[in-house]
Design a protein around this motif. Structure first.
Motif, PDB file in Angstrom:
ATOM      1  N   LEU A 307       1.014  -1.039  -0.107  1.00  0.00           N
ATOM      2  CA  LEU A 307      -0.079  -0.008   0.018  1.00  0.00           C
ATOM      3  C   LEU A 307       0.853   1.093  -0.114  1.00  0.00           C
ATOM      4  CD1 LEU A 307      -2.466  -1.049   2.490  1.00  0.00           C
ATOM      5  CD2 LEU A 307      -2.743  -1.377   0.232  1.00  0.00           C
ATOM      6  N   ASP A 308       0.982   1.938  -1.137  1.00  0.00           N
ATOM      7  CA  ASP A 308       1.877   2.858  -1.257  1.00  0.00           C
ATOM      8  C   ASP A 308       2.077   4.008  -0.421  1.00  0.00           C
ATOM      9  OD1 ASP A 308       3.951   4.365  -2.924  1.00  0.00           O
ATOM     10  OD2 ASP A 308       2.562   5.468  -3.654  1.00  0.00           O
ATOM     11  N   GLY A 309       3.193   4.369   0.353  1.00  0.00           N
ATOM     12  CA  GLY A 309       3.005   5.428   1.255  1.00  0.00           C
ATOM     13  C   GLY A 309       2.694   5.013   2.884  1.00  0.00           C
ATOM     14  N   TRP A 310       2.280   3.969   2.943  1.00  0.00           N
ATOM     15  CA  TRP A 310       1.831   3.557   4.291  1.00  0.00           C
ATOM     16  C   TRP A 310       2.774   2.840   4.764  1.00  0.00           C
ATOM     17  CZ3 TRP A 310      -2.416   5.593   6.167  1.00  0.00           C
ATOM     18  CH2 TRP A 310      -3.184   6.380   5.474  1.00  0.00           C
ATOM     19  N   TYR A 311       3.203   3.184   6.181  1.00  0.00           N
ATOM     20  CA  TYR A 311       4.378   2.437   6.983  1.00  0.00           C
ATOM     21  C   TYR A 311       3.888   2.264   8.345  1.00  0.00           C
ATOM     22  CZ  TYR A 311       6.088   6.908   8.264  1.00  0.00           C
ATOM     23  OH  TYR A 311       6.248   8.090   9.176  1.00  0.00           O
ATOM     24  N   VAL A 312       4.486   1.672   9.354  1.00  0.00           N
ATOM     25  CA  VAL A 312       4.520   1.740  10.630  1.00  0.00           C
ATOM     26  C   VAL A 312       5.275   2.569  10.977  1.00  0.00           C
ATOM     27  CG1 VAL A 312       4.418   0.317  12.697  1.00  0.00           C
ATOM     28  CG2 VAL A 312       4.037  -0.964  10.735  1.00  0.00           C
ATOM     29  N   SER A 313       4.900   3.816  11.706  1.00  0.00           N
ATOM     30  CA  SER A 313       5.408   5.026  12.005  1.00  0.00           C
ATOM     31  C   SER A 313       6.076   5.044  13.395  1.00  0.00           C
ATOM     32  CB  SER A 313       4.717   6.356  11.823  1.00  0.00           C
ATOM     33  OG  SER A 313       3.419   6.084  12.522  1.00  0.00           O
ATOM     34  N   SER A 314       5.459   4.385  14.335  1.00  0.00           N
ATOM     35  CA  SER A 314       5.775   3.861  15.645  1.00  0.00           C
ATOM     36  C   SER A 314       5.051   2.754  16.369  1.00  0.00           C
ATOM     37  CB  SER A 314       5.393   5.190  16.531  1.00  0.00           C
ATOM     38  OG  SER A 314       4.154   5.362  16.683  1.00  0.00           O
ATOM     39  N   GLU A 318       2.616  -3.785  22.111  1.00  0.00           N
ATOM     40  CA  GLU A 318       1.666  -4.694  21.488  1.00  0.00           C
ATOM     41  C   GLU A 318       0.590  -3.707  20.631  1.00  0.00           C
ATOM     42  OE1 GLU A 318       2.084  -7.714  21.739  1.00  0.00           O
ATOM     43  OE2 GLU A 318       2.925  -8.201  23.646  1.00  0.00           O
ATOM     44  N   HIS A 319       1.083  -2.459  20.272  1.00  0.00           N
ATOM     45  CA  HIS A 319       0.437  -1.746  19.417  1.00  0.00           C
ATOM     46  C   HIS A 319       1.397  -1.087  18.604  1.00  0.00           C
ATOM     47  CE1 HIS A 319      -1.957  -1.680  23.069  1.00  0.00           C
ATOM     48  NE2 HIS A 319      -3.074  -1.217  22.363  1.00  0.00           N
ATOM     49  N   GLY A 320       0.882  -1.146  17.107  1.00  0.00           N
ATOM     50  CA  GLY A 320       1.674  -0.651  16.119  1.00  0.00           C
ATOM     51  C   GLY A 320       0.721   0.655  15.358  1.00  0.00           C
ATOM     52  N   ILE A 321       1.594   1.792  15.150  1.00  0.00           N
ATOM     53  CA  ILE A 321       0.594   2.805  14.347  1.00  0.00           C
ATOM     54  C   ILE A 321       1.169   3.000  13.044  1.00  0.00           C
ATOM     55  CG2 ILE A 321       0.557   5.351  14.663  1.00  0.00           C
ATOM     56  CD1 ILE A 321      -0.398   3.883  17.440  1.00  0.00           C
ATOM     57  N   ILE A 322       0.137   2.776  12.346  1.00  0.00           N
ATOM     58  CA  ILE A 322       0.368   3.036  10.660  1.00  0.00           C
ATOM     59  C   ILE A 322      -0.089   4.622  10.455  1.00  0.00           C
ATOM     60  CG2 ILE A 322      -0.628   2.068   8.622  1.00  0.00           C
ATOM     61  CD1 ILE A 322      -0.785  -0.346   9.959  1.00  0.00           C
ATOM     62  N   SER A 323       0.803   4.958   9.782  1.00  0.00           N
ATOM     63  CA  SER A 323       0.561   6.502   9.233  1.00  0.00           C
ATOM     64  C   SER A 323       0.991   6.420   7.560  1.00  0.00           C
ATOM     65  CB  SER A 323       1.483   7.438   9.873  1.00  0.00           C
ATOM     66  OG  SER A 323       1.309   7.330  11.280  1.00  0.00           O
TER      67      SER A 323
END
Length: 377
Positions: A307-314, A318-323
């Motif tokens: 998915l272009d441009g989407w990454y795990v930013s932090s 047990e939680h990942g933040i996708i931005s």
């Protein structure tokens, strides 16, 4: 067969078709250059996986004694433990040398040699030893033209319970080579300098059965690997974002991913929250210095499409933040609560270490096998 939707997340997924394609790519290099291929099994640490690219009738490289014991118990005989040896590991090394005839250790200083020589009289079986050579001023190893290299080899050679097997090197500096030309130059340098080390020892009357080199970037460089007779590499079987960022592979070649579920949102921040934190992805940020910083992993849909441009930013435990790299609002259909996503790892070795097994999927996305693995040292 079952589908990914039946799994509890997070789970580690191996795309078998990509895995097999990556394995064949490295095998073709070794065959082309008439080299022994000694795969490094440290990434997956799995017998089931190793059957595909490092069968028991061939040599392997390991990074821990736990791996060595695991593979020796399965019948592997030619095992290179490619981390400098220290005395607190001697008892386990001795047991391994009695189980696997060609279990081999690595030393890189006269202090290490002297300590092993002093212990050697306690060995029941001869222990195979190699010397590590520094070809790029990156990490460990003796200088290829140094007197210390010759002195170490002589001390090993004259010790009855030690067998000097040869020299090895790892061009870790290749992980800073972002251009094909620079990787090619590093591969050439690696081969030339380890070959000089072997020649220096030959001139001193010391034979090198093995002249071993390798890292995934240099092994896959445009180089015919002259001067060595053994090629080592490991992460090539799955690849990762670091390798893709260097240009060694494409992001589509990455065979490993972490299956995760959308568990919530922070709409005012355009965040998607998933159940894969650093306990699933690791804290590795190895692409931070790359042109494309992938954060803690790149985001794919549940079918593995990037998915272009989407990454795990932090990440939290047990939680990942996708931005999105441009701060875009998440697509409601892709990132709906409960939806499955897949995260491409930054460093496959670090991500794999978070799991006890891998879900191996076919081209239809069905789980065909489950490969177990070991951990620890």
């Amino acid at each position: 067969m079952s589908s990914l939707s039946t799994l509890m997340t997070p789970a580690c997924v191996i795309d078998d078709s990509k895995f097999q394609r990556n394995v064949r790519r490295m095998q073709a290099v070794a065959e082309r250059d008439n080299l022994i291929l000694r795969p490094h099994v440290k990434t997956l640490k799995s017998l089931a996986a190793a059957e595909q690219y490092a069968p028991s009738n061939g040599p392997i490289t390991v990074s821990t004694l736990a791996e060595a014991e695991y593979f020796a118990a399965a019948g592997y005989d030619d095992i290179l433990y490619a981390v400098g040896l220290v005395p607190n590991k001697y008892a386990r090394v001795q047991a391994l040398s009695e189980r696997a005839e060609k279990f081999t250790v690595v030393l890189d200083s006269m202090a290490a040699v002297n300590a092993l020589v002093a212990f050697a009289e306690e060995l029941e079986q001869p222990l195979q030893v190699m010397l590590e050579v520094d070809v790029d001023d990156h990490r460990a190893g003796l200088l290829p033209m140094s007197d210390a290299l010759v002195d170490c080899a002589k001390a090993i050679q004259i010790t009855p319970k030690l067998h000097f097997r040869g020299v090895m090197t790892h061009a870790g500096g290749s992980y800073d080579c972002f251009k094909q030309q620079s990787r090619d130059a590093m591969a050439l340098q690696e081969c030339q300098l380890i070959a000089k080390a072997a020649l220096r020892l030959h001139e001193a009357g010391i034979n090198c059965e093995l002249v071993s080199a390798g890292s995934t970037p240099t092994a896959l460089a445009n180089c015919n690997h002259k001067g060595i007779n053994e090629l080592r590499a490991g992460v090539y079987a799955t690849f990762d974002c670091v390798m893709a960022g260097l240009g060694v592979c494409s992001f589509d070649d990455i065979a490993m991913s972490v299956l995760t579920s959308v568990i919530g949102h922070q709409t005012d921040k355009n965040w998607v929250i998933v159940d894969a934190g650093w306990m699933a992805l690791s804290r590795d940020q190895g692409t931070a210095s790359h042109a494309k910083n992938c954060g803690y992993g790149l985001v794919c849909d549940q079918y593995g499409k990037l998915l272009d441009g989407w990454y795990v930013s932090s990440t939290n435990q047990e939680h990942g933040i996708i931005s999105h790299i441009d701060g875009k609002q998440p697509d409601a259909s892709l990132f709906a609560y409960g939806n499955l996503l897949r995260i491409l790892p930054i460093h496959a070795c670090a991500t794999a270490a978070q799991f006890s097994e891998y879900q191996v999927i076919n081209e239809q996305g069905e789980i065909g096998e489950v490969w177990s693995r070991i951990s620890g040292w």
